[in-house]
Design an enzyme around this catalytic site. Structure first.
Site, mmCIF file in Angstrom:
data_model
loop_
_atom_site.group_PDB
_atom_site.id
_atom_site.type_symbol
_atom_site.label_atom_id
_atom_site.label_comp_id
_atom_site.label_asym_id
_atom_site.label_seq_id
_atom_site.Cartn_x
_atom_site.Cartn_y
_atom_site.Cartn_z
ATOM 1 N N ILE A 472 31.021 35.521 30.829
ATOM 2 C CA ILE A 472 31.447 34.412 29.963
ATOM 3 C C ILE A 472 32.734 34.758 29.221
ATOM 4 O O ILE A 472 33.014 34.234 28.140
ATOM 5 C CB ILE A 472 30.324 34.028 28.986
ATOM 6 C CG1 ILE A 472 29.917 35.204 28.094
ATOM 7 C CG2 ILE A 472 29.122 33.517 29.738
ATOM 8 C CD1 ILE A 472 28.905 34.834 27.015
ATOM 9 N N THR A 474 33.390 38.087 28.836
ATOM 10 C CA THR A 474 33.004 39.337 28.179
ATOM 11 C C THR A 474 33.349 40.586 28.968
ATOM 12 O O THR A 474 33.225 41.691 28.452
ATOM 13 C CB THR A 474 31.498 39.320 27.908
ATOM 14 O OG1 THR A 474 30.821 38.863 29.084
ATOM 15 C CG2 THR A 474 31.147 38.378 26.772
ATOM 16 N N ALA A 516 25.313 43.448 29.029
ATOM 17 C CA ALA A 516 26.061 44.591 29.554
ATOM 18 C C ALA A 516 25.141 45.746 29.896
ATOM 19 O O ALA A 516 25.173 46.287 31.010
ATOM 20 C CB ALA A 516 27.113 45.029 28.536
ATOM 21 N N ILE A 620 30.015 53.312 25.040
ATOM 22 C CA ILE A 620 30.890 52.154 25.197
ATOM 23 C C ILE A 620 31.410 52.177 26.633
ATOM 24 O O ILE A 620 32.186 53.042 27.023
ATOM 25 C CB ILE A 620 32.045 52.195 24.184
ATOM 26 C CG1 ILE A 620 31.495 52.242 22.749
ATOM 27 C CG2 ILE A 620 32.945 50.993 24.371
ATOM 28 C CD1 ILE A 620 30.619 51.078 22.362
ATOM 29 N N ASN A 622 33.346 50.159 28.494
ATOM 30 C CA ASN A 622 34.780 49.922 28.672
ATOM 31 C C ASN A 622 35.384 49.691 27.294
ATOM 32 O O ASN A 622 35.306 48.583 26.749
ATOM 33 C CB ASN A 622 35.031 48.711 29.579
ATOM 34 C CG ASN A 622 36.510 48.486 29.868
ATOM 35 O OD1 ASN A 622 37.383 49.055 29.219
ATOM 36 N ND2 ASN A 622 36.799 47.641 30.846
ATOM 37 N N GLN A 629 35.844 42.290 22.502
ATOM 38 C CA GLN A 629 34.628 41.593 22.116
ATOM 39 C C GLN A 629 34.394 41.666 20.616
ATOM 40 O O GLN A 629 34.040 40.681 19.970
ATOM 41 C CB GLN A 629 33.434 42.202 22.861
ATOM 42 C CG GLN A 629 33.251 41.669 24.263
ATOM 43 C CD GLN A 629 32.866 40.215 24.235
ATOM 44 O OE1 GLN A 629 31.768 39.840 23.852
ATOM 45 N NE2 GLN A 629 33.794 39.357 24.635
ATOM 46 N N GLU A 696 27.750 40.985 20.147
ATOM 47 C CA GLU A 696 27.335 40.192 18.994
ATOM 48 C C GLU A 696 27.356 41.001 17.706
ATOM 49 O O GLU A 696 27.354 40.429 16.613
ATOM 50 C CB GLU A 696 25.939 39.611 19.236
ATOM 51 C CG GLU A 696 25.909 38.663 20.430
ATOM 52 C CD GLU A 696 24.563 37.990 20.631
ATOM 53 O OE1 GLU A 696 23.536 38.522 20.141
ATOM 54 O OE2 GLU A 696 24.529 36.933 21.273
#
Length: 734
Positions: A472, A474, A516, A620, A622, A629, A696
């Site tokens: 989306i 992301t 993810a 993490i 990437n 994000q 988020e």
């Protein structure tokens, strides 16, 4: 593959591709326009007709009569879909109200007809000719007025409605320092780039929807349930999505009406929900009223904490679970949370980026600031003193899998220059601007779900990944490609990623900040199965074979992936399933937001000067896309603090500011500087990837940091979001 024990050392840990900043592999297609969105699938449906939705002009009542004659006789019109000719329809389990209304009307702008024509313009013009006589009924549209009628909602996605531990009332009564405040947040609308849109086509009794949908498998089930057809007869295709933020988690009117329209006129049909229809026709984040009570000792250490939330929805809907984070974020032996649901006849309330925590932290983190002031403790230090390394409701027997909130607070404060902050409000001036700094903790639950993929190696040694995971905006394509490249020992540009098709294995989908971690874990499982097949073909032990530089190696022996794949290629499929680690360990992501604002001394205009944050979210995958994000999420949080709100007409029951001209969102000029720091962390109890979600987390707490900065700048404490100029001026005048 089952993940039921902490992850040990595995191929992901090599970090040759995973954990390295990479450009998005779908970036070129996006910027050149060769990545088609749902409404643009001219290749798949070159002779599609166009549908235009007619929305209800009342919020509650019934349709007494519909006159379609003028619309049906208009130029280019092919048909009109209404409840009278749509056939028997079910209702999706994730839809609160039917997506096609009539004769009952459940909310304003509920779709009650679809006009189909040869061109978009003809469909739009004919839709204006549909004549509807309504029998309106009185409704309930005011959360504050209906608050007293709140009821205990059923247990939902956020867990039980109420929780408690210890004796809150007694502990709060005895506390040396107390804070008791009420905060309000308004309704919020999604403002994604791509509207809800679908192109539908039937082939006999089989339906294909090229649609903008975040959760492919959910969508297939809901389409089948609503139309009353087998799931096997439904295909959803959604490889590129221009933003979703939760509004596209579920089946919406565009998909259903496109399917009904295509069936009626016997040709493919495109339907996009018009921008002005989206706030009232689709879903939104419900408004909340939140009461928070904090009781602490004279050093600011919390002993009693309570968070009560009121929100509204249509009959059968759910509550905005804004007290979720309060159950896990801070210490306190005596605690309680409660949610109450009010029946309102406004459009459906449902998931929006970080449901619950996003608005819950707008209240909790301002209350923490107020507690810090009452106790005479620095706001950063107060949060550190109230850190807890286990689930405070369950006790030490349920520790956090990893928790680096303190590290985030300290590193973020140092990086932002927090030590320069004047703790006394209203003391720092820069010309006409009053300047202040604010801080807030960030928290978001870490969720995982079963996720699968299919992987193969072709005769050229290229690796192919197929999964119904969505992107989306992301970066799913890239992190899935990185995972495959890491596992098979090839460069990222040797991987082809195919997403968003229900013919592919079921994945997590994009929602709940679980996409993810879950989707890459599913790719990990498929990759392990593929590695085993390739090792077997090479005659090597699967647990000893090394995959590097396009080779499968064992000792001084090696064979190329291409040779092992042969002319027909080698494929494997598997899913990652989860045991009870999330029950044995509390799992969450953490962070610390910092904000500096300027407030005009005369006009009360608020300008964000800079924002910064430090975040701990496992590995993490990437850093480049993760940073983007978080910056986007921080921006949404700032918007929630300063400008975003759906204005309710409590006479007629609809959101008045339902277009992009009057629904305000931040732009680049509103936040000139944003800084993101990721705290190094591996969570071996989350997944084999040792990652957690981050998309988020960045919105959670960001708006509270803005609010706290405004207080530090002006000495004015606002508790009614958004924090607009009129509210600041009202307090100044008072």
């Amino acid at each position: 593959m089952k993940f039921d024990a902490p992850a040990g050392i595995n191929p992901i840990d090599k970090g040759r591709v995973i954990g390295i900043p990479h450009d998005r592999i779908d970036g070129a297609a996006k910027v050149t326009g060769t990545a088609p969105y749902a409404y643009e699938r001219h290749d798949a449906a070159p002779k599609a007709a166009y549908g235009w939705i007619v929305g209800s002009a009342i919020a509650k009542g019934r349709i007494a009569a519909m006159d379609l004659r003028a619309a049906e006789a208009a130029p280019g019109v092919l048909g009109v879909v209404t409840h009278a000719n749509a056939g028997k329809l079910g209702k999706g389990s994730m839809n609160t109200a039917p997506l096609l209304g009539g004769p009952q009307v459940d909310h304003y702008e509920q779709a009650v007809a679809l006009v189909i024509a040869d061109t978009l313009e003809n469909a739009r013009d004919a839709a204006r000719l549909v004549r509807i006589d309504y029998a309106p009924e009185s409704g309930k549209f005011d959360l504050a007025a209906e608050r007293v009628n709140g009821v205990i909602p059923p247990e939902g996605f956020g867990g039980p409605s109420d929780t408690k531990a210890g004796d809150f009332d007694s502990a709060f009564a005895k506390a040396a320092v107390k804070v008791e405040r009420t905060y309000t947040t308004p309704d919020h609308s999604h403002a994604m780039m791509e509207p809800h849109a679908t192109t539908a086509a039937w082939n006999g009794d089989r339906l294909t929807l090229w649609t903008s949908n975040q959760m492919i498998a959910w969508g297939v089930s809901e389409v089948a349930r609503t139309l009353g057809i087998p799931k096997a007869n439904v295909r959803l295709v959604s490889p590129y999505i221009g933003g979703g933020f939760g509004a596209k988690l579920f089946l919406r009117a565009d998909a259903l009406l496109a399917a009904l329209g295509a069936r009626q006129v016997g040709r493919p049909v495109k339907v996009a929900i018009a921008r002005h229809q989206i706030p009232n026709n689709t879903t939104h984040r419900p408004a909340t009223i939140q009461r928070i009570r904090l009781g602490a000792d004279r050093d600011g250490v919390i002993d009693a904490i309570a968070h009560e939330v009121w929100s509204g929805d249509l009959p059968g809907g759910g509550a905005e679970t804004a007290a979720q984070q309060t159950r896990l974020l801070y210490r306190g032996a005596h605690r309680m949370t409660a949610h109450r649901l009010v029946t309102l006849n406004l459009p459906e309330g449902n998931a929006m980026r970080a449901p619950g925590e996003a608005v819950g932290l707008l209240a909790l983190e301002v209350a923490m600031d107020e507690l810090a002031e009452a106790a005479g403790v620095d706001p950063v230090e107060l949060r550190i003193r109230n850190d807890v390394q286990y689930d405070p409701e369950a006790g030490p027997q349920r520790p956090f899998s990893s928790r680096k909130l303190v590290e985030c607070l300290r590193a973020g404060a140092d990086r932002f220059g927090w030590a320069k902050r004047n703790p006394k409000p209203g003391q720092v001036r820069d010309g006409r601007w009053l300047v202040g700094m604010g801080v807030a903790s960030a928290f978001r639950n870490n969720l995982v779900t079963k996720s699968g993929a299919r992987m193969g190696v072709d005769a050229q040694g290229r690796v192919i990944v197929e999964t119904d995971m969505t992107d989306i905006g992301t970066g799913s394509y890239t992190i899935i490609g990185q995972t495959a490249a890491e596992m098979l020992g090839v460069p990222l540009d040797h991987v082809t990623v195919r997403l968003g098709d229900s013919r592919f294995p079921e994945s997590a989908g994009s929602g709940g900040q679980w996409g993810a971690n879950s989707s890459t874990a599913g790719v990990y499982a498929a990759a392990m199965a593929l590695r085993a097949k390739l090792a077997e073909k090479a005659g090597y032990a699967a647990d000893q074979a090394q995959f590097e530089d396009g080779l499968v190696k064992l000792g001084n022996k090696s064979q190329t992936l291409a040779a092992l794949a042969g002319r027909d290629g080698v494929w494997a499929e598997d899913s990652m399933e989860y045991g009870d680690l999330d029950k044995r360990y509390a799992q969450a992501t953490f962070g610390a937001h910092f904000c500096e604002v300027g407030v005009d001394v005369d006009t009360a205009e608020v300008r964000i000067r800079r924002m910064g944050g430090a975040f701990a979210a496992g590995r993490i995958l990437n850093p480049k896309s993760a940073r983007s994000q978080v910056i986007g999420a921080m921006t949404m949080g700032a918007g929630a603090a300063l400008m975003e709100a759906l204005d309710v007409d409590t006479r007629f029951g609809f959101f008045v500011n339902h277009d992009m001209a009057e629904y305000l969102v931040p732009v680049h000029a509103d936040i000139p500087e944003q800084d993101v720091l990721f705290i190094e962390e591996l969570d071996d109890k989350s997944s084999p990837m040792k990652a957690k979600g981050v998309g988020e987390l960045g919105i959670c707490g960001a708006g509270a940091a803005v609010a706290n900065a405004i207080y530090n700048a002006t000495g004015i404490r606002l508790r009614d979001y958004p924090l607009t100029i009129d509210k600041l001026l009202k307090v100044q005048v008072a």
